[in-house]
Design a protein around this motif. Structure first.
Motif, PDB file in Angstrom:
ATOM      1  N   LEU A  58       4.054   1.372   3.586  1.00  0.00           N
ATOM      2  CA  LEU A  58       3.699   0.675   2.361  1.00  0.00           C
ATOM      3  C   LEU A  58       2.727   1.718   1.235  1.00  0.00           C
ATOM      4  N   GLN A  59       2.109   2.473   1.927  1.00  0.00           N
ATOM      5  CA  GLN A  59       0.963   3.325   1.192  1.00  0.00           C
ATOM      6  C   GLN A  59       1.546   4.393   0.797  1.00  0.00           C
ATOM      7  N   LYS A  60       2.441   5.049   1.077  1.00  0.00           N
ATOM      8  CA  LYS A  60       2.983   5.920   0.464  1.00  0.00           C
ATOM      9  C   LYS A  60       3.962   5.342  -0.459  1.00  0.00           C
ATOM     10  N   GLN A  61       4.692   4.479  -0.458  1.00  0.00           N
ATOM     11  CA  GLN A  61       5.316   3.695  -1.642  1.00  0.00           C
ATOM     12  C   GLN A  61       4.640   2.837  -2.839  1.00  0.00           C
ATOM     13  N   LEU A  62       4.320   4.249  -3.883  1.00  0.00           N
ATOM     14  CA  LEU A  62       3.687   3.684  -5.527  1.00  0.00           C
ATOM     15  C   LEU A  62       4.549   2.110  -5.885  1.00  0.00           C
ATOM     16  N   GLU A  63       5.085   2.037  -6.101  1.00  0.00           N
ATOM     17  CA  GLU A  63       5.761   1.523  -6.511  1.00  0.00           C
ATOM     18  C   GLU A  63       5.247  -0.360  -5.865  1.00  0.00           C
ATOM     19  N   LYS A  64       5.030  -0.170  -4.599  1.00  0.00           N
ATOM     20  CA  LYS A  64       5.039  -1.872  -4.059  1.00  0.00           C
ATOM     21  C   LYS A  64       3.910  -1.660  -3.292  1.00  0.00           C
ATOM     22  N   LEU A  65       2.862  -0.787  -3.791  1.00  0.00           N
ATOM     23  CA  LEU A  65       1.591  -0.656  -4.105  1.00  0.00           C
ATOM     24  C   LEU A  65       0.987  -0.966  -5.530  1.00  0.00           C
ATOM     25  N   VAL A  66       1.860  -0.900  -6.223  1.00  0.00           N
ATOM     26  CA  VAL A  66       1.470  -2.082  -8.302  1.00  0.00           C
ATOM     27  C   VAL A  66       2.485  -3.300  -7.756  1.00  0.00           C
ATOM     28  N   GLU A  67       3.445  -3.714  -6.990  1.00  0.00           N
ATOM     29  CA  GLU A  67       4.108  -4.399  -6.752  1.00  0.00           C
ATOM     30  C   GLU A  67       3.479  -5.956  -5.828  1.00  0.00           C
ATOM     31  N   LEU A  68       2.868  -5.354  -5.262  1.00  0.00           N
ATOM     32  CA  LEU A  68       2.101  -5.919  -3.849  1.00  0.00           C
ATOM     33  C   LEU A  68       0.444  -5.982  -3.369  1.00  0.00           C
ATOM     34  N   PRO A  69      -0.322  -5.887  -4.717  1.00  0.00           N
ATOM     35  CA  PRO A  69      -1.785  -5.806  -4.838  1.00  0.00           C
ATOM     36  C   PRO A  69      -2.508  -5.997  -3.331  1.00  0.00           C
ATOM     37  N   ILE A  70      -2.457  -6.538  -2.945  1.00  0.00           N
ATOM     38  CA  ILE A  70      -2.734  -7.382  -1.115  1.00  0.00           C
ATOM     39  C   ILE A  70      -2.994  -6.292  -0.680  1.00  0.00           C
ATOM     40  N   THR A  71      -1.347  -5.973  -0.534  1.00  0.00           N
ATOM     41  CA  THR A  71      -1.325  -4.326   0.976  1.00  0.00           C
ATOM     42  C   THR A  71      -2.219  -3.382   0.298  1.00  0.00           C
ATOM     43  N   ARG A  72      -2.488  -2.555  -0.993  1.00  0.00           N
ATOM     44  CA  ARG A  72      -3.207  -1.919  -1.737  1.00  0.00           C
ATOM     45  C   ARG A  72      -4.715  -2.263  -1.340  1.00  0.00           C
ATOM     46  N   MET A  73      -5.340  -3.666  -1.490  1.00  0.00           N
ATOM     47  CA  MET A  73      -6.753  -3.669  -1.786  1.00  0.00           C
ATOM     48  C   MET A  73      -6.838  -3.381  -0.091  1.00  0.00           C
ATOM     49  N   GLU A  74      -6.097  -4.274   0.781  1.00  0.00           N
ATOM     50  CA  GLU A  74      -6.411  -4.474   2.173  1.00  0.00           C
ATOM     51  C   GLU A  74      -5.746  -2.617   2.782  1.00  0.00           C
ATOM     52  N   LYS A  75      -5.255  -2.030   2.479  1.00  0.00           N
ATOM     53  CA  LYS A  75      -4.749  -1.251   3.246  1.00  0.00           C
ATOM     54  C   LYS A  75      -3.456  -0.832   3.715  1.00  0.00           C
ATOM     55  N   LEU A  76      -2.929  -2.413   3.741  1.00  0.00           N
ATOM     56  CA  LEU A  76      -1.474  -2.678   4.854  1.00  0.00           C
ATOM     57  C   LEU A  76      -0.560  -1.677   4.645  1.00  0.00           C
ATOM     58  N   GLU A  77      -0.340  -1.377   5.684  1.00  0.00           N
ATOM     59  CA  GLU A  77       0.841  -0.318   5.729  1.00  0.00           C
ATOM     60  C   GLU A  77       2.080  -1.594   6.364  1.00  0.00           C
ATOM     61  N   THR A  78       2.350  -1.796   7.679  1.00  0.00           N
ATOM     62  CA  THR A  78       3.046  -2.859   7.722  1.00  0.00           C
ATOM     63  C   THR A  78       3.033  -3.812   7.773  1.00  0.00           C
ATOM     64  N   ILE A  79       4.100  -4.925   6.833  1.00  0.00           N
ATOM     65  CA  ILE A  79       3.862  -6.392   7.021  1.00  0.00           C
ATOM     66  C   ILE A  79       5.091  -7.226   7.168  1.00  0.00           C
ATOM     67  N   VAL A  80       4.493  -8.727   7.331  1.00  0.00           N
ATOM     68  CA  VAL A  80       5.537  -9.638   7.648  1.00  0.00           C
ATOM     69  C   VAL A  80       4.881 -10.772   7.188  1.00  0.00           C
ATOM     70  N   ALA A  81       6.069 -12.074   5.914  1.00  0.00           N
ATOM     71  CA  ALA A  81       5.452 -12.847   5.360  1.00  0.00           C
ATOM     72  C   ALA A  81       6.234 -14.318   5.742  1.00  0.00           C
ATOM     73  N   PHE A  82       5.412 -14.578   5.697  1.00  0.00           N
ATOM     74  CA  PHE A  82       6.481 -16.239   5.792  1.00  0.00           C
ATOM     75  C   PHE A  82       6.455 -16.888   5.359  1.00  0.00           C
ATOM     76  N   PRO A  83       7.759 -18.304   4.530  1.00  0.00           N
ATOM     77  CA  PRO A  83       7.091 -19.544   4.100  1.00  0.00           C
ATOM     78  C   PRO A  83       6.974 -20.242   4.758  1.00  0.00           C
ATOM     79  N   VAL A  84       5.994 -20.969   4.653  1.00  0.00           N
ATOM     80  CA  VAL A  84       5.540 -22.566   5.463  1.00  0.00           C
ATOM     81  C   VAL A  84       6.078 -23.763   4.894  1.00  0.00           C
ATOM     82  N   LEU A  85       7.092 -24.143   5.246  1.00  0.00           N
ATOM     83  CA  LEU A  85       8.078 -24.906   4.420  1.00  0.00           C
ATOM     84  C   LEU A  85       7.537 -26.782   5.428  1.00  0.00           C
TER      85      LEU A  85
END
Length: 142
Positions: A77-104
């Motif tokens: 993620l840190q190499k993809q500028l468009e993702k850093l703009v779209e996904l602010p939590i990854t930029r703020m926390e300097k996350l490189e790999t993420i997985v997100a799940f819905p809680v249903l």
């Protein structure tokens, strides 16, 4: 209840051996009457900037998972500028790999669980299964 949720998020960070865990919940803004998604419970954060993030359904990691009801995964993620703009939590926390799940709950999204690494990490099928089970465990709190 809020203390229990935070304790569970802290435990998940240790159990999954990840750098970051967050649970997003939604409320309706009283002024604008628009649904707002915020990262309410966090473990492994490096700062408090996540508290300023307000997502709409369909925007950001939380909003995308909320809208689709499906998991979301991204790496490098840190190499993809468009993702850093779209996904602010990854930029703020300097996350490189993420997985997100819905809680249903009864087929409706009640929350979004995000787990992340600050280094590029290969996510295995076994990890995805375990992390998804952790997301499902959270439904009792929502």
């Amino acid at each position: 209840m809020t203390d229990q949720v935070q304790q569970r998020i802290d435990q998940m960070k240790e159990e999954l051996q990840v750098d970051f865990v967050a649970l997003a919940l939604s409320t309706v803004d009283e002024v604008t009457k628009v649904r707002v998604i915020r990262w309410n419970y966090v473990a492994g954060n490096t700062n408090q900037n996540y508290q300023r993030i307000r997502l709409q359904v369909g925007k950001g990691i939380g909003g995308i998972v909320w809208r689709t009801g499906r998991s979301y995964q991204a790496t490098d993620l840190q190499k993809q500028l468009e993702k850093l703009v779209e996904l602010p939590i990854t930029r703020m926390e300097k996350l490189e790999t993420i997985v997100a799940f819905p809680v249903l709950k009864t087929g409706e999204v009640k929350g979004v669980l995000l787990v992340g690494y600050r280094k590029k990490t290969e996510v295995t099928e076994n990890f995805l299964t375990v992390a998804k089970d952790k997301a499902n465990e959270l439904v009792v709190y929502l």
